[in-house]
Scaffold this active site. Sequence first.
Site, short mmCIF file in Angstrom:
data_model
loop_
_atom_site.label_atom_id
_atom_site.label_comp_id
_atom_site.label_asym_id
_atom_site.label_seq_id
_atom_site.Cartn_x
_atom_site.Cartn_y
_atom_site.Cartn_z
N LYS A 1 0.83 -1.20 0.00
CA LYS A 1 0.00 0.00 0.00
C LYS A 1 0.87 1.26 0.00
O LYS A 1 0.68 2.18 -0.81
CB LYS A 1 -0.93 -0.03 1.22
CG LYS A 1 -1.67 1.25 1.50
CD LYS A 1 -2.66 1.56 0.41
CE LYS A 1 -3.21 2.96 0.59
NZ LYS A 1 -4.30 3.27 -0.29
N CYS B 1 -4.42 11.22 1.44
CA CYS B 1 -3.58 10.03 1.36
C CYS B 1 -2.12 10.31 1.01
O CYS B 1 -1.24 10.07 1.82
CB CYS B 1 -4.18 9.05 0.36
SG CYS B 1 -5.87 8.64 0.75
#
Length: 459
Positions: A225, A282
Amino acid sequence: MAIRRALAEWRIGIVGLGYVGLTTAAVLAYHGVKVTGVDVDAAKVEAINRGEAPIYEPGLNKLLREAIERGTLYATTSYAPLREADIIFITVGTPSLSDGSINLGYVFDAAEKLADALAASTAEYPVVAVKSTVVPGTTRRVAGIIEEQTGLHPGRDFGAASNPEFLREGRAVEDTLNPSRVVIGGIEPRSASQLKEFWQSFYQRLGTNPPILVVDNPETAEMIKYASNAFLAMKISFANMLARICEKITGCDIVEVVKGMARDPRINPAFLGAGLGYGGSCFPKDVKALTAHARSLCVEPRLLEAIDWVNETQPHHIAKRLEELLNTLRGKTVTILGAAFKPDTDDVRESRALALAKILAERGARVRIHDPNPKALENAKRTLGPIAEYTTSMEEALRGADAAVIATDWEHYKSLNPALYTRLMRRPLLFDARRIYDPQTMKKAGVEYHAVGLGGDPK
Ligand code: UGA
């Protein structure tokens, strides 16, 4: 042995009903999976149970309303109903601490609160799946917390796995229905195979069948990720660095340079769009968190630091270019077109448009901010306060302005008639910081056009 069961037989718990949690909950429940969503925010829980999404995400409201009507989704502030869950996804926020490292407080808090439900679990083998973006090692710590609280043994009495999420804001529903891949890393094979079975049967039902990657352990999945987000952020910062060089070279244009690069099949042009930099909840946070994590492991994170440095300085760079073009910013009216961190969202978190607005205001400019989405504008106003004026009217935004900056690449701006700039502005100086216009078309229309990554005209 993996248990074979029909999709409707799975019981799913989701802890944290933000972008990821709520979208996952609504998509699963809409397709017949029984989902219990848990959140600490009682007002949010009530809204969800009325079928109203507390966030703006295309397609989400419809799925949520139908799931609530069918009774497949139920939201609550209590963890107790999770005792029935076969899989419990943790989807709580992982904000930054002041040094850029990740705050895992909400994840660990969720693990502690989950413990009682797991101790009383009626599921054959409940699996806790961490979807929140977390540094490698976190999923194992979650399992450890549950073990400490309950005396249950991870890998025997309950499972744990990392199952990171790759959805984009504004496309959350679409990405959940059809993800580029599903990544699973379990603390032992049974956790991973149970998650795999669930996702496989879900996507088989949908017919989308994304690749499901089972890796050896949660740490690898957690790292995938971060690696993905940091790599995409690196592409953007790379393009922005090149753009600064192109601007110094007569006739050079980053857009053409990227097109030329992309003819090499090894170079994918996605996320090589030069602009004001990346924002949102993010990329900025994840690059900083990976940097801090590398440091904590005594790895010198120079490349990661550079990604962040280019991004943090990009709005300053654009402000400097505007200052040069206007001679001074003091007393000049500058219109920022776009407040959202990207199009099709009302989210202004870490928006580079707002960073630019702040810098311009500090240097004495009168700043006006426009956004076609009234909620994005409202969020901008709440974040920045009285340092700027706010409007959803293009006329009001541009009238009498000394310069305008395209800060968010909304479709709304792409289709504007260039005459709007020349007619309304005191000086039709347009700085295209998202490269949405064709330079020649704008120049022909009488706009004083400047752009990120665009060198001056040859003499
Ligand atoms: C990003 C990733 O794209 C998702 O895959 C990931 O799941 C998500 O973060 C997450 O970790 O949760 P998101 O933050 O929704 O998704 O936004 P993006 O669409 O990736 O855009 C991020 C920023 O990069 C925006 O400010 C956008 O304007 C900027 N950007 C994007 C550029 O400046 N240039 C580009 O070429 C592309």
